[in-house]
Design a protein around this motif. Structure first.
Motif, PDB file in Angstrom:
ATOM      1  N   HIS A  97       0.802  -1.217   0.000  1.00 24.54           N
ATOM      2  CA  HIS A  97       0.000   0.000   0.000  1.00 24.54           C
ATOM      3  C   HIS A  97       0.844   1.280   0.000  1.00 24.54           C
ATOM      4  N   ASP A 121     -10.293  -0.567   2.499  1.00 23.39           N
ATOM      5  CA  ASP A 121      -9.205  -1.229   3.215  1.00 23.39           C
ATOM      6  C   ASP A 121      -9.755  -1.936   4.440  1.00 23.39           C
ATOM      7  N   ASP A 125      -4.358   1.989   8.282  1.00 24.13           N
ATOM      8  CA  ASP A 125      -3.056   2.443   7.742  1.00 24.13           C
ATOM      9  C   ASP A 125      -2.686   3.843   8.231  1.00 24.13           C
ATOM     10  N   ASP A 208      -7.267  -0.984  -1.386  1.00 26.43           N
ATOM     11  CA  ASP A 208      -6.497  -2.101  -0.838  1.00 26.43           C
ATOM     12  C   ASP A 208      -7.393  -3.326  -0.952  1.00 26.43           C
TER      13      ASP A 208
HETATM   14 MN   LIG Z   1      -3.860  -0.834   3.278  1.00 26.96          MN
END
Ligand SMILES: [Mn+2]
Length: 278
Positions: A97, A121, A125, A208
């Motif tokens: 990512h 996702d 993150d 993602d």
């Molecule tokens: Mn991610």
């Protein structure tokens, strides 16, 4: 490696293409399973099995150029800058990512800071650093947020307290709809909006692949149960992009499992569905 969807469309010249597909086989900080460096090649090879989309305008008809693989963060930033110079929509295929960060830097340099990032996702993150690495895949949205870009997260279901504190702090401009909320409670209506009213009209979509449920997409480094299913994903994407302009895209963290072509083809199909939104 061949070019994306060259089975159906003759690859376009970079200056004439509507899309620059940029393979970004970057894998430095993967924490669990490895193999995302094989993601771009597998998605591109699997794209030869795609058929034209029989609804609306086929994205392939607008011209797809597949760039040479960009294996470093610098190379990715350059490739995205070049796509923008050609007035094409950059579409990164990761890789981990972290590859989103150089793409956002290139976009900010070319288009200014007036855009938002929509993130699909399992993870937030948003860690300041992961294992002392500030450029880890688990910190990528934190670095992007620090650039002043508003972020909206969908399907998140695995994050730590530090990340929850960060995204709950209004000044950081992070909106989120966790997977459980989306499944159990959320109904889009006049009061319930997926994005805040002041979210920018120009958007970058960072997908993602672990945002998808691990039942339909186990081919990723850190799969998490309880994620988004196929039609929920397409419906969300359609709703989120209504009335907005997509200025860039990525599909990251796909880590092919040998001989499980269903996952390769799921990733390639998702890539093409993302392009169809532009
Ligand atoms: Mn991610």
């Amino acid at each position: 490696m061949t070019a994306f969807l060259d089975s159906e469309f003759k690859p376009a010249k970079p200056t004439e293409a509507a899309f620059h597909v940029i393979p970004a086989p970057y894998e430095k900080s993967v924490s669990y399973g490895t193999g995302t460096k094989f993601g771009p090649k597998t998605i591109i090879e699997s794209s030869s099995q795609l058929e034209k989309i029989q609804r609306g305008k086929d994205p392939g008809e607008k011209g797809i150029y597949t760039a040479k693989p960009a294996p470093t963060l610098n190379a990715i930033e350059k490739a995205v800058s070049y796509a923008l110079k050609c007035q094409a929509t950059p579409f990164l295929l990761g890789g981990e990512h972290t590859v989103t960060l150089p793409a956002i830097k290139a976009l900010k340099a070319a288009c200014g800071p007036d855009f938002g990032l929509i993130q699909f996702d399992a993870h937030a993150d948003l860690r300041f650093a992961y294992e002392d690495d500030p450029l880890s895949h688990a910190s990528v949205m934190r670095r992007i947020s620090e650039l002043g870009i508003p972020i909206a997260q969908f399907g998140t279901r695995s994050y730590c307290q530090e990340e929850q504190d960060y995204r709950q702090d209004k000044k950081n401009k992070v909106t989120f709809h966790d997977a459980e909320e989306l499944f159990r409670r959320f109904k889009v209506n006049k009061k319930n909006k997926l994005l805040p009213a002041n979210f920018p009209k120009k958007i970058y979509i960072s997908f993602d692949i672990d945002g998808l449920d691990s039942a339909i997409m186990p081919a990723t480094g850190t799969p998490v149960p309880g994620g988004l299913l196929w039609y929920q994903t397409l419906d969300l994407l359609a709703e989120l992009t209504k009335g907005r302009t997509i200025i860039g895209l990525d599909l990251v963290e796909f880590s092919p499992i040998k001989n499980f072509h269903a996952y390769d083809f799921t990733a390639a199909t998702l890539a093409y569905e993302l392009m169809a939104l532009v």
